[in-house]
Scaffold this active site. Structure first.
Site, PDB file in Angstrom:
ATOM      1  N   GLU A 288       0.851  -1.184   0.000  1.00 57.29           N
ATOM      2  CA  GLU A 288       0.000   0.000   0.000  1.00 57.29           C
ATOM      3  C   GLU A 288       0.890   1.239   0.000  1.00 57.29           C
ATOM      4  O   GLU A 288       1.965   1.261   0.610  1.00 57.29           O
ATOM      5  CB  GLU A 288      -0.891   0.029   1.248  1.00 57.29           C
ATOM      6  CG  GLU A 288      -2.133  -0.807   1.145  1.00 57.29           C
ATOM      7  CD  GLU A 288      -3.062  -0.579   2.336  1.00 57.29           C
ATOM      8  OE1 GLU A 288      -2.878   0.434   3.048  1.00 57.29           O
ATOM      9  OE2 GLU A 288      -3.945  -1.427   2.554  1.00 57.29           O
TER      10      GLU A 288
ATOM     11  N   ARG B  69      -3.278   5.265 -24.839  1.00 58.47           N
ATOM     12  CA  ARG B  69      -3.537   4.499 -26.069  1.00 58.47           C
ATOM     13  C   ARG B  69      -4.921   3.842 -26.049  1.00 58.47           C
ATOM     14  O   ARG B  69      -5.393   3.374 -27.079  1.00 58.47           O
ATOM     15  CB  ARG B  69      -2.444   3.440 -26.264  1.00 58.47           C
ATOM     16  CG  ARG B  69      -1.122   4.027 -26.737  1.00 58.47           C
ATOM     17  CD  ARG B  69      -0.005   2.996 -26.750  1.00 58.47           C
ATOM     18  NE  ARG B  69       0.478   2.706 -25.409  1.00 58.47           N
ATOM     19  CZ  ARG B  69       1.491   1.891 -25.146  1.00 58.47           C
ATOM     20  NH1 ARG B  69       2.112   1.281 -26.135  1.00 58.47           N
ATOM     21  NH2 ARG B  69       1.879   1.688 -23.896  1.00 58.47           N
ATOM     22  N   GLN B  70      -5.555   3.820 -24.885  1.00 56.38           N
ATOM     23  CA  GLN B  70      -6.916   3.270 -24.787  1.00 56.38           C
ATOM     24  C   GLN B  70      -7.918   4.419 -24.770  1.00 56.38           C
ATOM     25  O   GLN B  70      -8.589   4.677 -23.778  1.00 56.38           O
ATOM     26  CB  GLN B  70      -7.037   2.406 -23.526  1.00 56.38           C
ATOM     27  CG  GLN B  70      -6.073   1.220 -23.512  1.00 56.38           C
ATOM     28  CD  GLN B  70      -6.243   0.368 -22.280  1.00 56.38           C
ATOM     29  OE1 GLN B  70      -7.357   0.009 -21.911  1.00 56.38           O
ATOM     30  NE2 GLN B  70      -5.139   0.051 -21.612  1.00 56.38           N
TER      31      GLN B  70
ATOM     32  N   HIS C 136      -1.143  10.897 -26.737  1.00 55.84           N
ATOM     33  CA  HIS C 136      -1.257   9.994 -27.883  1.00 55.84           C
ATOM     34  C   HIS C 136      -2.363  10.448 -28.833  1.00 55.84           C
ATOM     35  O   HIS C 136      -2.246  10.306 -30.051  1.00 55.84           O
ATOM     36  CB  HIS C 136      -1.532   8.577 -27.388  1.00 55.84           C
ATOM     37  CG  HIS C 136      -1.546   7.554 -28.470  1.00 55.84           C
ATOM     38  ND1 HIS C 136      -0.444   7.275 -29.261  1.00 55.84           N
ATOM     39  CD2 HIS C 136      -2.533   6.728 -28.912  1.00 55.84           C
ATOM     40  CE1 HIS C 136      -0.754   6.336 -30.137  1.00 55.84           C
ATOM     41  NE2 HIS C 136      -2.014   5.996 -29.944  1.00 55.84           N
TER      42      HIS C 136
ATOM     43  N   LYS D  88       1.274   1.323 -43.136  1.00 58.33           N
ATOM     44  CA  LYS D  88       1.488   0.009 -42.529  1.00 58.33           C
ATOM     45  C   LYS D  88       0.164  -0.597 -42.091  1.00 58.33           C
ATOM     46  O   LYS D  88      -0.830   0.099 -41.881  1.00 58.33           O
ATOM     47  CB  LYS D  88       2.437   0.102 -41.329  1.00 58.33           C
ATOM     48  CG  LYS D  88       1.822   0.641 -40.043  1.00 58.33           C
ATOM     49  CD  LYS D  88       2.816   0.571 -38.913  1.00 58.33           C
ATOM     50  CE  LYS D  88       2.184   0.783 -37.554  1.00 58.33           C
ATOM     51  NZ  LYS D  88       1.492   2.024 -37.354  1.00 58.33           N
TER      52      LYS D  88
ATOM     53  N   ARG E  83      -1.346  -3.197 -39.147  1.00 55.28           N
ATOM     54  CA  ARG E  83      -1.054  -3.893 -37.887  1.00 55.28           C
ATOM     55  C   ARG E  83      -1.972  -5.101 -37.769  1.00 55.28           C
ATOM     56  O   ARG E  83      -3.185  -4.966 -37.672  1.00 55.28           O
ATOM     57  CB  ARG E  83      -1.271  -2.944 -36.700  1.00 55.28           C
ATOM     58  CG  ARG E  83      -0.787  -3.509 -35.374  1.00 55.28           C
ATOM     59  CD  ARG E  83      -1.042  -2.529 -34.242  1.00 55.28           C
ATOM     60  NE  ARG E  83      -0.295  -1.302 -34.384  1.00 55.28           N
ATOM     61  CZ  ARG E  83       0.978  -1.146 -33.997  1.00 55.28           C
ATOM     62  NH1 ARG E  83       1.626  -2.177 -33.489  1.00 55.28           N
ATOM     63  NH2 ARG E  83       1.585   0.001 -34.138  1.00 55.28           N
TER      64      ARG E  83
ATOM     65  N   ASP F 229       7.372  10.222 -33.912  1.00 54.61           N
ATOM     66  CA  ASP F 229       6.188   9.617 -33.300  1.00 54.61           C
ATOM     67  C   ASP F 229       6.137  10.025 -31.837  1.00 54.61           C
ATOM     68  O   ASP F 229       7.083  10.607 -31.306  1.00 54.61           O
ATOM     69  CB  ASP F 229       6.235   8.090 -33.438  1.00 54.61           C
ATOM     70  CG  ASP F 229       4.844   7.464 -33.514  1.00 54.61           C
ATOM     71  OD1 ASP F 229       3.854   8.192 -33.257  1.00 54.61           O
ATOM     72  OD2 ASP F 229       4.736   6.267 -33.805  1.00 54.61           O
TER      73      ASP F 229
ATOM     74  N   GLY G  70       9.049  -2.396 -32.823  1.00 54.05           N
ATOM     75  CA  GLY G  70       8.842  -3.097 -34.088  1.00 54.05           C
ATOM     76  C   GLY G  70       8.491  -2.176 -35.234  1.00 54.05           C
ATOM     77  O   GLY G  70       9.014  -2.307 -36.348  1.00 54.05           O
ATOM     78  N   THR G  71       7.610  -1.214 -34.982  1.00 56.96           N
ATOM     79  CA  THR G  71       7.206  -0.277 -36.029  1.00 56.96           C
ATOM     80  C   THR G  71       8.402   0.515 -36.536  1.00 56.96           C
ATOM     81  O   THR G  71       8.592   0.662 -37.757  1.00 56.96           O
ATOM     82  CB  THR G  71       6.126   0.688 -35.491  1.00 56.96           C
ATOM     83  OG1 THR G  71       4.942  -0.054 -35.202  1.00 56.96           O
ATOM     84  CG2 THR G  71       5.807   1.762 -36.506  1.00 56.96           C
TER      85      THR G  71
END
Length: 310
Positions: free
Chosen positions: A36, A93-94, A127, A190, A192, A216, A223-224
């Site tokens: 905690e 990113r969500q 993002h 690209k 994905r 970016d 990877g990108t």
């Protein structure tokens, strides 16, 4: 004005403190035996304008909870205004529902931060810009572009540069940098197939014989970037650099980039660099401390923040 730092990126907080010539406030952020989080502010903050410097980087949930608990402690200590300075905003990113029965976690996290007692948010290179609208409090989204432009001009004097967006979604960010350094723009098209994996399909624009600068906001698996570098070199590019704001670099990303054809990956210290990043042959870290510090100073004096990017 008071500056309070969590544990996510102490070196950046200290650099911002040095820029502002304001010492970090005494604060204890520690764990109980069951992990905690316990926070205690070690000096009076009643009626103060307090800035909490905390990236929600790995371990994301721990650092997010630290931010929320620090904000609650400051609110209960009667701070006049609490500004969350979040150089890297995790969960960004969500920001939408990509499929049925999935969450919009960026909105949930925005709600948590708002209800913890934060009055204002200062962040860097979200993002997706529309995440500002997820907060029901004033939110300033800063851009690392001025720092990157200065670095490009200092280190790349040749005139054959071309700025490349690694995907269609990043065109606005890449175009802004291209305009600042007076360079043409190219795009990597690209597809994905699965999260964390990407396949380069096509290069839109002329890159033959040119030095390419990939731009970016986040590099995670790497990877990108590596695939894009290979594709650009296959199309006749002279060499490939990359300028990325947030170096998440999870798993084997650092070794993947170190063994890739990227000449150099330049990242900011919005996320505290690991030892592997510091010793990688082709990764270099530039600081955003003066940019964040100036934005904090202008927020404290109610001056324009947007003019930093004119």
């Amino acid at each position: 004005m008071k500056l309070v730092a969590g544990n996510s990126n102490r070196p950046l907080a200290e650099a911002i403190s040095q820029y502002l010539k304001v010492p970090l406030a005494r604060a204890t952020v520690r764990r109980f035996a069951d992990m905690e989080i316990f926070v205690e502010i070690g000096e009076n903050v009643r009626g103060e304008d307090v800035f909490v410097i905390q990236s929600t980087s790995y371990p994301t949930n721990d650092h997010l909870m630290e931010l929320l608990i620090i904000a609650d402690a400051l609110r209960r200590a009667s701070a006049r205004r609490i500004t969350a300075v979040i150089p890297y905003f995790g969960y960004a990113r969500q920001d939408r529902k990509p499929a049925a029965r999935t969450p919009i976690s960026a909105k949930l996290v925005a709600n948590l931060i708002t209800h913890s007692g934060v009055d204002r948010v200062l962040t860097l290179d979200l993002h997706a810009g529309q995440i500002q609208g997820f907060f029901d409090i004033p939110t300033d989204n800063l851009f690392a572009a001025p720092v990157m432009v200065r670095d490009v001009k200092d280190r790349m004097n040749h005139t054959d540069k071309v700025v490349v967006s690694p995907d269609v979604g990043g065109v606005v960010r890449a175009r802004a940098l291209a305009k600042r350094i007076d360079a043409p723009l190219a795009i990597v098209d690209k597809r994905r197939e699965r999260p964390g994996e990407s396949e380069v399909m096509n290069i839109i624009g002329d890159v033959a014989g040119r030095s390419c600068i990939l731009v970016d906001d986040i590099v995670d698996s790497g990877g990108t970037l590596c695939n894009a570098a290979d594709a650009l070199l296959d199309q006749g590019a002279k060499d490939v650099y990359a300028y990325i704001t947030h170096a998440v670099l999870s798993g084997g990303a650092v070794s993947r980039i170190a063994s890739s054809k990227l000449k150099e990956l330049v990242v900011t210290d919005s996320i505290q660099p690991t030892e592997a990043v510091k010793v990688a042959r082709n990764i270099r870290v530039i600081t955003i401390a003066p940019l964040m510090g100036e934005a904090i100073a202008r927020t404290a004096t109610e001056s324009s923040v947007s003019s930093l990017f004119d």
